[in-house]
Design an enzyme around this catalytic site. Structure first.
Site, PDB file in Angstrom:
ATOM      1  N   ASP A  74      15.055  68.501  50.313  1.00 27.59           N
ATOM      2  CA  ASP A  74      14.166  69.261  50.387  1.00 27.59           C
ATOM      3  C   ASP A  74      14.422  70.565  50.803  1.00 27.59           C
ATOM      4  O   ASP A  74      15.787  70.937  51.149  1.00 27.59           O
ATOM      5  CB  ASP A  74      12.862  68.775  51.338  1.00 27.59           C
ATOM      6  CG  ASP A  74      11.884  69.827  51.581  1.00 27.59           C
ATOM      7  OD1 ASP A  74      11.323  70.504  50.456  1.00 27.59           O
ATOM      8  OD2 ASP A  74      11.447  70.156  52.481  1.00 27.59           O
ATOM      9  N   SER A  75      13.577  71.572  50.730  1.00 33.67           N
ATOM     10  CA  SER A  75      14.012  73.118  50.919  1.00 33.67           C
ATOM     11  C   SER A  75      14.268  73.226  52.437  1.00 33.67           C
ATOM     12  O   SER A  75      14.803  74.302  52.956  1.00 33.67           O
ATOM     13  CB  SER A  75      13.097  74.188  50.295  1.00 33.67           C
ATOM     14  OG  SER A  75      11.803  73.663  50.982  1.00 33.67           O
ATOM     15  N   TYR A  84      11.260  77.875  49.158  1.00 34.55           N
ATOM     16  CA  TYR A  84      11.576  77.865  47.616  1.00 34.55           C
ATOM     17  C   TYR A  84      10.177  78.229  46.987  1.00 34.55           C
ATOM     18  O   TYR A  84      10.174  78.774  45.710  1.00 34.55           O
ATOM     19  CB  TYR A  84      11.820  76.626  47.174  1.00 34.55           C
ATOM     20  CG  TYR A  84      13.076  76.113  47.429  1.00 34.55           C
ATOM     21  CD1 TYR A  84      14.087  76.440  48.190  1.00 34.55           C
ATOM     22  CD2 TYR A  84      13.670  74.679  46.772  1.00 34.55           C
ATOM     23  CE1 TYR A  84      15.413  76.189  48.259  1.00 34.55           C
ATOM     24  CE2 TYR A  84      14.819  74.310  46.996  1.00 34.55           C
ATOM     25  CZ  TYR A  84      15.846  75.009  47.900  1.00 34.55           C
ATOM     26  OH  TYR A  84      17.018  74.163  48.252  1.00 34.55           O
ATOM     27  N   GLY A  85       9.072  77.950  47.689  1.00 33.53           N
ATOM     28  CA  GLY A  85       7.874  78.287  47.012  1.00 33.53           C
ATOM     29  C   GLY A  85       7.458  79.469  46.632  1.00 33.53           C
ATOM     30  O   GLY A  85       6.158  79.696  45.981  1.00 33.53           O
ATOM     31  N   CYS A 104      10.782  67.918  47.626  1.00 37.54           N
ATOM     32  CA  CYS A 104      10.105  69.186  47.555  1.00 37.54           C
ATOM     33  C   CYS A 104       8.967  69.139  46.540  1.00 37.54           C
ATOM     34  O   CYS A 104       9.528  69.096  45.162  1.00 37.54           O
ATOM     35  CB  CYS A 104      11.178  70.225  47.324  1.00 37.54           C
ATOM     36  SG  CYS A 104      10.649  71.933  47.349  1.00 37.54           S
ATOM     37  N   ASN A 105       7.829  69.541  46.615  1.00 34.93           N
ATOM     38  CA  ASN A 105       6.911  69.578  45.503  1.00 34.93           C
ATOM     39  C   ASN A 105       7.294  70.780  44.420  1.00 34.93           C
ATOM     40  O   ASN A 105       7.192  70.697  43.256  1.00 34.93           O
ATOM     41  CB  ASN A 105       5.406  69.789  46.051  1.00 34.93           C
ATOM     42  CG  ASN A 105       4.909  68.828  46.477  1.00 34.93           C
ATOM     43  OD1 ASN A 105       4.130  68.036  45.784  1.00 34.93           O
ATOM     44  ND2 ASN A 105       5.187  68.150  47.699  1.00 34.93           N
ATOM     45  N   THR A 106       7.881  71.853  45.124  1.00 31.55           N
ATOM     46  CA  THR A 106       8.021  73.147  44.240  1.00 31.55           C
ATOM     47  C   THR A 106       9.123  72.595  43.173  1.00 31.55           C
ATOM     48  O   THR A 106       8.928  72.853  42.042  1.00 31.55           O
ATOM     49  CB  THR A 106       8.356  74.419  45.083  1.00 31.55           C
ATOM     50  OG1 THR A 106       7.552  74.586  45.993  1.00 31.55           O
ATOM     51  CG2 THR A 106       8.654  75.320  44.149  1.00 31.55           C
ATOM     52  N   GLU A 131       7.387  75.146  59.646  1.00 32.31           N
ATOM     53  CA  GLU A 131       8.661  75.292  60.108  1.00 32.31           C
ATOM     54  C   GLU A 131       8.892  75.824  61.381  1.00 32.31           C
ATOM     55  O   GLU A 131      10.090  75.499  62.303  1.00 32.31           O
ATOM     56  CB  GLU A 131       9.276  76.159  59.219  1.00 32.31           C
ATOM     57  CG  GLU A 131       9.796  75.817  57.726  1.00 32.31           C
ATOM     58  CD  GLU A 131      10.778  75.084  57.521  1.00 32.31           C
ATOM     59  OE1 GLU A 131      12.070  75.189  58.183  1.00 32.31           O
ATOM     60  OE2 GLU A 131      10.620  73.917  56.600  1.00 32.31           O
ATOM     61  N   CYS A 177       2.547  69.737  49.001  1.00 29.95           N
ATOM     62  CA  CYS A 177       3.692  70.391  49.636  1.00 29.95           C
ATOM     63  C   CYS A 177       4.103  69.388  50.477  1.00 29.95           C
ATOM     64  O   CYS A 177       3.399  69.038  51.235  1.00 29.95           O
ATOM     65  CB  CYS A 177       3.246  71.873  50.026  1.00 29.95           C
ATOM     66  SG  CYS A 177       4.514  72.431  51.204  1.00 29.95           S
ATOM     67  N   THR A 178       5.495  69.349  50.757  1.00 29.58           N
ATOM     68  CA  THR A 178       6.026  68.431  51.610  1.00 29.58           C
ATOM     69  C   THR A 178       5.439  68.960  53.063  1.00 29.58           C
ATOM     70  O   THR A 178       5.480  67.866  53.987  1.00 29.58           O
ATOM     71  CB  THR A 178       7.455  68.599  51.518  1.00 29.58           C
ATOM     72  OG1 THR A 178       8.060  70.008  51.422  1.00 29.58           O
ATOM     73  CG2 THR A 178       8.249  68.038  50.774  1.00 29.58           C
ATOM     74  N   HIS A 179       5.363  70.064  53.411  1.00 31.80           N
ATOM     75  CA  HIS A 179       5.048  70.397  54.817  1.00 31.80           C
ATOM     76  C   HIS A 179       3.604  70.075  55.000  1.00 31.80           C
ATOM     77  O   HIS A 179       3.467  70.050  56.224  1.00 31.80           O
ATOM     78  CB  HIS A 179       5.242  71.955  54.992  1.00 31.80           C
ATOM     79  CG  HIS A 179       6.604  72.231  54.792  1.00 31.80           C
ATOM     80  ND1 HIS A 179       7.559  71.906  53.851  1.00 31.80           N
ATOM     81  CD2 HIS A 179       7.448  73.095  55.717  1.00 31.80           C
ATOM     82  CE1 HIS A 179       8.884  72.615  54.012  1.00 31.80           C
ATOM     83  NE2 HIS A 179       8.704  73.133  55.151  1.00 31.80           N
TER      84      HIS A 179
END
Ligand code: DGL
Length: 284
Positions: free
Chosen positions: A26-27, A58-59, A89-91, A168, A200-202
């Protein structure tokens, strides 16, 4: 070699291959949501996690840059002899999955399609919201995936770029995050969707606040759970689930200081991160 001998040979080879780790990247820290679900489902698996914390987010980047970073991360994981790659990562899943699949014979699983399938299973009124990074939402990849499964479905996408730095930073609740969520989500709340994809992962780390803002009538889709299921099916189908009872290896690699990753990561995973190493990803 007779067929019996070759069968034994295949089994031995499969057992060795099953010992190889699942690689997941992932980013940054958000991919731990996917890792957590994989560990819940397959606690015996060896795992290697790469968080590209030096280059997150990345997004907000162009497709070319996202694909370049994704290729470099994939190359790094392939160097660790992994048996399957999870693009947490979704992006990257929205932009670069096909390119990555062409790069390797190892199975590559993204998070986008499993989430789209789950959304279609969940919706009753065929009105689905998707939240994600700017690059994910502007790519319309969720829209394409969902309408390929049911063309009658209405998909409403909203980018929520501030969610990533909040997560983050470890700000997964509190007044500031609630205000940001209310501002981003108010339009979706009015729009009569019955299902919202956390694209989105987050965002699963913000599930509590998103749920609070959206209200009980809306089902939140966490792609992480669905992705873990798909990973399990692929490994089982290929006879590559690890059967060894010896404790599994878990290794974490980051491209920036491990300290913050460790702090937020341990809180999120609910256990200690024993092995963490800062690495340079070779530039392609
Ligand atoms: N991992 C990204 C995603 O799931 C979010 C963080 C970023 O923008 O890099 O889209």
């Amino acid at each position: 070699m007779n067929s019996n001998q070759s069968g034994n040979c295949d089994r031995t080879q499969n057992n060795t291959f099953a010992e190889q780790p699942i690689g997941i990247f992932d980013s940054g820290i958000g991919g731990l949501t996917v890792l957590r679900e994989i560990l819940n489902l397959m606690p015996r698996e060896n795992m290697i996690y790469l968080g590209d914390t030096a280059r997150v987010p990345y997004g907000i980047r162009s497709s070319e840059t996202v694909t370049k970073y994704a290729m470099e991360n994939t190359e790094f994981l392939l160097g660790k002899k992994i048996k399957l790659i999870v693009v947490a990562c979704n992006t990257v899943s929205a932009i670069s999955l096909d390119t990555l699949k062409k790069k390797t014979d190892v199975p590559v699983v993204g998070v986008l399609f499993p989430g789209a399938e789950a959304a279609i299973r969940s919706t009753r009124n065929r009105r689905i919201g998707v939240i994600g990074t700017e690059t994910t939402i502007h790519s319309s990849a969720y829209h394409r995936a969902i309408t390929s499964l049911n063309p009658e479905t209405e998909v409403l996408g909203v980018p929520c770029p501030l969610f990533v730095p909040l997560v983050e930073e470890g700000w997964t609740d509190g007044e500031v995050t609630r205000k940001v969520a209310t501002r981003y989500l108010e339009g979706l709340k009015e729009s009569n969707i019955d299902t919202l994809v956390l694209g989105c992962t987050h965002y699963p780390l913000l599930k509590g606040i998103i749920n609070e803002v959206m209200g009980d009538g809306i089902t939140l889709i966490d792609s992480a759970v669905e992705t873990a299921r798909v990973v399990g099916e692929i490994l089982k189908g290929a006879g590559l689930l690890r059967k060894n009872d010896a404790p599994p290896e878990r290794k974490f690699f980051v491209t920036d200081s491990p300290d913050r990753f460790r702090k937020v990561g341990e809180r999120f995973l609910g256990h200690k991160i024993e092995y963490i190493e800062k690495v340079e990803i070779p530039v392609i």
